[in-house]
Design a protein around this motif. Sequence first.
Motif, short mmCIF file in Angstrom:
data_model
loop_
_atom_site.label_atom_id
_atom_site.label_comp_id
_atom_site.label_asym_id
_atom_site.label_seq_id
_atom_site.Cartn_x
_atom_site.Cartn_y
_atom_site.Cartn_z
N GLU A 207 53.60 40.86 7.86
CA GLU A 207 54.07 39.72 8.64
C GLU A 207 55.07 38.82 7.90
O GLU A 207 56.10 38.44 8.46
CB GLU A 207 52.87 38.90 9.14
N PRO A 208 54.79 38.47 6.62
CA PRO A 208 55.77 37.61 5.93
C PRO A 208 57.15 38.28 5.82
O PRO A 208 58.16 37.59 5.81
CB PRO A 208 55.17 37.41 4.54
N LEU A 209 57.18 39.61 5.78
CA LEU A 209 58.46 40.31 5.72
C LEU A 209 59.15 40.31 7.08
O LEU A 209 60.35 40.10 7.19
CB LEU A 209 58.25 41.74 5.22
N TYR A 210 58.35 40.54 8.13
CA TYR A 210 58.92 40.48 9.48
C TYR A 210 59.49 39.09 9.75
O TYR A 210 60.52 38.95 10.38
CB TYR A 210 57.85 40.83 10.54
N THR B 73 54.76 52.57 4.64
CA THR B 73 54.40 53.14 3.34
C THR B 73 54.16 52.02 2.33
O THR B 73 53.20 52.05 1.55
CB THR B 73 55.54 54.05 2.81
N TYR B 74 55.03 51.02 2.39
CA TYR B 74 54.91 49.88 1.49
C TYR B 74 53.56 49.17 1.69
O TYR B 74 52.86 48.84 0.74
CB TYR B 74 56.08 48.93 1.71
N ALA B 75 53.19 48.97 2.97
CA ALA B 75 51.90 48.32 3.26
C ALA B 75 50.75 49.14 2.68
O ALA B 75 49.81 48.60 2.10
CB ALA B 75 51.73 48.13 4.76
N GLY B 76 50.84 50.46 2.81
CA GLY B 76 49.82 51.34 2.26
C GLY B 76 49.74 51.22 0.74
O GLY B 76 48.65 51.17 0.16
N ASP B 77 50.92 51.16 0.11
CA ASP B 77 50.94 50.99 -1.35
C ASP B 77 50.24 49.70 -1.76
O ASP B 77 49.48 49.67 -2.73
CB ASP B 77 52.39 50.94 -1.87
N LEU B 78 50.53 48.64 -1.00
CA LEU B 78 49.91 47.35 -1.33
C LEU B 78 48.39 47.41 -1.17
O LEU B 78 47.65 46.88 -2.00
CB LEU B 78 50.48 46.24 -0.45
N LEU B 79 47.94 48.08 -0.10
CA LEU B 79 46.50 48.21 0.11
C LEU B 79 45.86 48.90 -1.09
O LEU B 79 44.81 48.50 -1.57
CB LEU B 79 46.21 49.00 1.38
N GLU C 263 47.82 46.31 8.64
CA GLU C 263 49.20 46.60 8.26
C GLU C 263 50.15 45.49 8.74
O GLU C 263 50.99 45.00 7.98
CB GLU C 263 49.58 47.94 8.89
N ASP C 264 49.99 45.08 9.99
CA ASP C 264 50.87 44.03 10.50
C ASP C 264 50.62 42.70 9.80
O ASP C 264 51.56 41.93 9.58
CB ASP C 264 50.69 43.87 12.01
N GLY D 112 62.94 38.75 8.91
CA GLY D 112 63.92 39.57 9.61
C GLY D 112 63.83 41.05 9.33
O GLY D 112 64.62 41.83 9.85
N GLU D 113 62.86 41.49 8.51
CA GLU D 113 62.69 42.93 8.30
C GLU D 113 62.23 43.58 9.61
O GLU D 113 61.58 42.93 10.44
CB GLU D 113 61.62 43.19 7.22
N ARG D 114 62.54 44.85 9.78
CA ARG D 114 62.11 45.57 11.00
C ARG D 114 61.02 46.57 10.64
O ARG D 114 61.06 47.16 9.57
CB ARG D 114 63.29 46.33 11.61
N PRO D 115 60.08 46.77 11.59
CA PRO D 115 59.07 47.80 11.32
C PRO D 115 59.73 49.16 11.10
O PRO D 115 60.68 49.51 11.80
CB PRO D 115 58.24 47.83 12.62
#
Lengths: 334, 328
Positions: free
Chosen positions: A119-122, A134-140, A114-115, A125-128
């Motif tokens: 990572e490119p979003l963090y 949920t977005y990471a899960g969708d991508l998976l 997930e991290d 400047g995005e925050r966890p």
Amino acid sequence: MTQPLLAVEGLVKHFALKSENWFDRSRPLVRAVDNVSFSVGHRETLALVGESGCGKSTTGRLILQLIDPTAGAVRFEGADLVTMAPQALRRARKDLQIIFQDPHASLNPRMSVEDIILEPLYAQGERPSAAMRTYAGDLLEKVGLSRRHAQRFAHEFSGGQRQRIGIARAIAPKPKFVICDEAVSALDVSVQAQIINLLQDLQEELGMSYLFIGHDLAVVRHIADRVAVMYLGRIVETAPKTTIYAAPRHPYTQALLASAPVPHPRLRKTRNRLRGEMPSPLNPPSGCHFHPRCPLAQDVCKTDDPVLRTLESGHEVACHFAELTAGGPAPRPS
Amino acid sequence: MSAPLLDIRNLSIGFPAGKGEVLAVNDVNFSVAPRELVGIVGESGSGKSVTALAIIGLLPPNARVSGEIAFAGRNLVGLPQRQLRGLRGKEMGMIFQEPMTSLNPVFTVGDQIVEAVRAHEHMSLKAARDRATELLDKVGIPSPRRRLDDYPHQMSGGMRQRVMIAIALSSSPKLLIADEPTTALDVTIQAQLLDLLNGLREDFGTAIVLITHNMGVMAEIADRVVVMYCSRVVEEAGIFDLFDRPQHPYTEGLLGSTPDMGETAHRLTTIRGGMPNPADLPPGCLFAPRCDKAIAQCTTAQPPLFELGDGQKAACILAPKLQTEGAT
Ligand SMILES: Nc1ncnc2c1ncn2[C@@H]1O[C@H](COP(=O)(O)OP(=O)(O)OP(=O)(O)O)[C@@H](O)[C@H]1O
Ligand SMILES: Nc1ncnc2c1ncn2[C@@H]1O[C@H](COP(=O)(O)OP(=O)(O)OP(=O)(O)O)[C@@H](O)[C@H]1O
Ligand code: SF4
Ligand SMILES: [Mg+2]
Ligand SMILES: [Mg+2]
């Protein structure tokens, strides 16, 4: 004409190797990328093909400024990334992503999947947050993995699963441009087809552009709009996909297409072979780099560099005798 | 056919997951004779590499193995690492799926090949370097002598892959396991590599297990193919039968998804759906949820591998029926 999304101009990269012995001060140079120019339009897929070691990945890394070019410019939306101030470059990075050739080397072993994906979003400047997870899960799920895998580590996955984690990471920030360096080569044909369909859907939905580096000519044929063929650090032919496959004009492109394996055991013996060995980028042949292996080579090929010239609109070839190669070698049996 | 060199019986491999365990390899059986080239194809994540790592004795310590891996008559399951290490390199060679997992980034490729060469043959450093140069040349790396001093990161993906192949060729193993050895290679070098593999078989009688997604490579070199789906073997067939009359719908789907050079359709054919979650398997045939031919019976019990003659086997309840229909 509208400005292309990405324009590479006169890109050069030389790597210096160690001298052979202490007395020899001349450090041998690998001419990995040798004056390469091309452009990629909005919503376009340019495929880059060519022999192993001819400089494809180096070109990709140069575009992303992961290594410094010896010379040349990389214009993204008109601005040169090579001379760009670090802060502006950091902002541009969001729109420029890469799927690395070697997933093992590019996925941090200490980070959860997930991290890795976020990572490119963090970095932008995005925050966890729950929404991000949920977005990471969708991508998976988009890449055919399960959202329950989000907390696992990269080493717990198979080669093809790792490759898909790299794909999920690259598309996470919805970039404008993605370099796909052998991005589907570790996948079985069915999952590969799913991923290619996904890349094409994203292109339609979001207008993404791709530089698709690949060895599988059948896959390239499917995904590319245009194809650039590289040989020993140089581009020797570019053309729209249909032209490259139906009427290749550079003798190297012709040989490459003729040596593709035929996926049936009854056609085992029909593969043509390119004769001769790949020359060394440490000591490239004079004139046309391809001349020691070329069936058409004449004296002029040993002395004069053929320039990339336009045969017809959109079709460029670097061969002194490109006018004579129409028809090429006999088409493959089918 | 001669006695098998490698005989895998009821091999199962599990990894701990949460409170339980997930099987990455589930009751796998197949064998390989000397000089034979057996291919393994299958969906990403179906257990091909884990099977390969089990044979060579390099599974991670948390893996639980049951069943038997007989190599030249000796069961390797449970053998101490020290003895396995003795076999590796000398009798068994392995080309790994991802070159960077097995090349050491802090040593030059020359050092690594020289070490492999000297591990099974006493020779001077100079002779070993000559041998290493020769091996790099064999796998098609230009200026091989100069390239000996490169670190792995100074090489392209396909060159690293070939360094690993050179290391595997440095001995003449009885068994070579090659896990996706040609993914990073262009078609010309790919052809050269297949020649090298065939050369090993002819010159030393080496048996080869080749894992590849590339059906063109499979068609060109394999004698027999084992098809894996979701940790199980679903079909085994001679190479001609596999292409001419696949008996498992998954195999059919796989062959149907192979993009070919003539095709320009807008979307590629895929097998609909995805591999089931190994922690929550469907009842009956694991392929049933994705299978167009599935009937009610398919979801009641896991079909065994039916023997269909000529060494062909398929784990589909329709296979034996198709077979008898075809025969009459
Ligand atoms: N850091 C480096 N130092 C020295 N040489 C390098 C370095 N990186 C790449 N090279 C050399 O540059 C050449 C081109 O490498 P590159 O990785 O771009 O090839 P490629 O076309 O991607 O090949 P492949 O298809 O095998 O991945 C090779 O000869 C390689 O050894
Ligand atoms: N160290 C590990 N811990 C937990 N699970 C693992 C581990 N290694 C592999 N697995 C799981 O075992 C299954 C089989 O993996 P394997 O690497 O054998 O797949 P594969 O058939 O080689 O796939 P690919 O074609 O993608 O390389 C996968 O679901 C994977 O996630
Ligand atoms: S320029 Fe000469 S050597 Fe080069 S490809 Fe054309 S004919 Fe062959
Ligand atoms: Mg590369
Ligand atoms: Mg694998």
